[in-house]
Design an enzyme around this catalytic site. Structure first.
Site, PDB file in Angstrom:
ATOM      1  N   ILE A  40     111.239 -36.425  69.213  1.00  0.00           N
ATOM      2  CA  ILE A  40     112.403 -36.188  69.944  1.00  0.00           C
ATOM      3  C   ILE A  40     112.755 -34.739  69.827  1.00  0.00           C
ATOM      4  O   ILE A  40     112.957 -34.100  68.782  1.00  0.00           O
ATOM      5  CB  ILE A  40     113.611 -37.065  69.083  1.00  0.00           C
ATOM      6  CG1 ILE A  40     113.306 -38.477  69.210  1.00  0.00           C
ATOM      7  CG2 ILE A  40     115.024 -37.011  69.735  1.00  0.00           C
ATOM      8  CD1 ILE A  40     114.225 -39.312  67.990  1.00  0.00           C
ATOM      9  N   GLU A  41     112.793 -34.263  70.942  1.00  0.00           N
ATOM     10  CA  GLU A  41     113.074 -32.764  71.119  1.00  0.00           C
ATOM     11  C   GLU A  41     114.538 -32.371  71.311  1.00  0.00           C
ATOM     12  O   GLU A  41     115.077 -33.267  71.658  1.00  0.00           O
ATOM     13  CB  GLU A  41     112.194 -32.068  72.124  1.00  0.00           C
ATOM     14  CG  GLU A  41     110.540 -32.561  71.853  1.00  0.00           C
ATOM     15  CD  GLU A  41     109.638 -31.736  73.076  1.00  0.00           C
ATOM     16  OE1 GLU A  41     110.316 -31.191  74.184  1.00  0.00           O
ATOM     17  OE2 GLU A  41     108.458 -31.867  72.545  1.00  0.00           O
ATOM     18  N   GLU A  71     105.695 -39.323  64.399  1.00  0.00           N
ATOM     19  CA  GLU A  71     105.208 -40.232  63.181  1.00  0.00           C
ATOM     20  C   GLU A  71     106.373 -39.974  62.070  1.00  0.00           C
ATOM     21  O   GLU A  71     106.727 -40.878  61.407  1.00  0.00           O
ATOM     22  CB  GLU A  71     104.099 -39.448  62.617  1.00  0.00           C
ATOM     23  CG  GLU A  71     103.019 -39.417  63.428  1.00  0.00           C
ATOM     24  CD  GLU A  71     102.763 -38.152  64.374  1.00  0.00           C
ATOM     25  OE1 GLU A  71     103.911 -37.640  64.961  1.00  0.00           O
ATOM     26  OE2 GLU A  71     101.624 -37.659  64.591  1.00  0.00           O
ATOM     27  N   CYS A 108     100.516 -33.637  62.950  1.00  0.00           N
ATOM     28  CA  CYS A 108     100.781 -32.236  62.430  1.00  0.00           C
ATOM     29  C   CYS A 108     100.655 -32.190  60.995  1.00  0.00           C
ATOM     30  O   CYS A 108     100.892 -33.275  60.404  1.00  0.00           O
ATOM     31  CB  CYS A 108     101.837 -31.766  63.039  1.00  0.00           C
ATOM     32  SG  CYS A 108     103.526 -32.210  62.159  1.00  0.00           S
ATOM     33  N   CYS A 118     103.777 -33.795  59.194  1.00  0.00           N
ATOM     34  CA  CYS A 118     103.806 -35.192  59.053  1.00  0.00           C
ATOM     35  C   CYS A 118     102.791 -35.681  58.011  1.00  0.00           C
ATOM     36  O   CYS A 118     102.999 -36.908  57.595  1.00  0.00           O
ATOM     37  CB  CYS A 118     103.549 -35.907  60.676  1.00  0.00           C
ATOM     38  SG  CYS A 118     104.889 -35.467  61.769  1.00  0.00           S
TER      39      CYS A 118
HETATM   40  N1  THU Z   1     104.149 -34.073  68.196  1.00  0.00           N
HETATM   41  C1  THU Z   1     104.282 -35.117  67.439  1.00  0.00           C
HETATM   42  O1  THU Z   1     105.319 -35.831  67.880  1.00  0.00           O
HETATM   43  N2  THU Z   1     103.300 -35.561  66.758  1.00  0.00           N
HETATM   44  C2  THU Z   1     102.094 -34.970  66.402  1.00  0.00           C
HETATM   45  O2  THU Z   1     101.543 -35.100  65.434  1.00  0.00           O
HETATM   46  C3  THU Z   1     101.902 -33.801  67.055  1.00  0.00           C
HETATM   47  C4  THU Z   1     102.922 -33.206  67.898  1.00  0.00           C
HETATM   48  C5  THU Z   1     105.147 -33.514  69.314  1.00  0.00           C
HETATM   49  C6  THU Z   1     106.100 -32.562  69.019  1.00  0.00           C
HETATM   50  C7  THU Z   1     106.477 -31.754  70.109  1.00  0.00           C
HETATM   51  O3  THU Z   1     107.498 -32.458  70.422  1.00  0.00           O
HETATM   52  C8  THU Z   1     105.600 -32.225  71.066  1.00  0.00           C
HETATM   53  O4  THU Z   1     104.575 -32.935  70.433  1.00  0.00           O
HETATM   54  C9  THU Z   1     104.513 -30.881  71.411  1.00  0.00           C
HETATM   55  O5  THU Z   1     104.176 -30.464  70.225  1.00  0.00           O
END
Ligand code: THU
Length: 147
Positions: A43-44, A55, A100, A103
């Site tokens: 969710i940005e 995650e 990432c 997470c």
């Molecule tokens: N993102 C995730 O939701 N999970 C990850 O493990 C890697 C990155 C999302 C964050 C951001 O909204 C988009 O992917 C690009 O980085």
């Protein structure tokens, strides 16, 4: 709930991702010890830093409902183009999406790194399985600071 079913939930959930800034959609399905699945998406946010990964959304939903014991999580991701041209389920996603660093640390808080499994899915049959201990070695966890 087998691995293919968990992957199916993660892949189908991609359409719920809110990613207008990166255009990269991520979805995660988190399986608890009792067989329940919590789904999360990234969710940005226009201010960028409040954005949260799929995650962590899944973990925070689950922990908020009282869950503390987790077996595995399945993660799927794709760019805008995939969603627009190919629909969302049962296709072949182009890339694996490993969690990432932030997470991984959140997983470390609630999961046994020796046994917790991270499934990376490109389709319901194309799944890589990795262990938290292998992607977060020498980790700092709750037992280190608990008195
Ligand atoms: N993102 C995730 O939701 N999970 C990850 O493990 C890697 C990155 C999302 C964050 C951001 O909204 C988009 O992917 C690009 O980085």
């Amino acid at each position: 709930m087998d691995n293919a079913q968990l992957a199916d939930m993660a892949i189908r959930g991609l359409t719920k991702s809110y990613a207008p800034y990166s255009g990269f959609h991520v979805s995660a399905a988190l399986l608890t010890e009792n067989g329940k699945v919590y789904h999360g998406v990234n969710i940005e946010n226009a201010a960028f830093s409040p954005s949260v990964c799929a995650e962590r959304t899944a973990f925070y939903k689950a922990v908020s409902e009282g869950e503390r014991n987790f077996i595995r999580i399945c993660i799927a991701g794709c760019s805008n183009g995939y969603l627009e041209t190919d629909g969302f389920s049962h296709g072949i996603l182009s890339d694996w999406v490993p969690p990432c660093g932030v997470c991984r640390q959140v997983m470390r808080e609630f999961c046994d790194p020796e046994s917790f499994e991270i499934l990376l899915a490109r389709s319901v049959t194309d799944i890589r399985i990795i262990k938290l201990k292998d992607i977060l070695p020498e980790s700092f966890g709750p037992e280190i600071i608990r008195p």
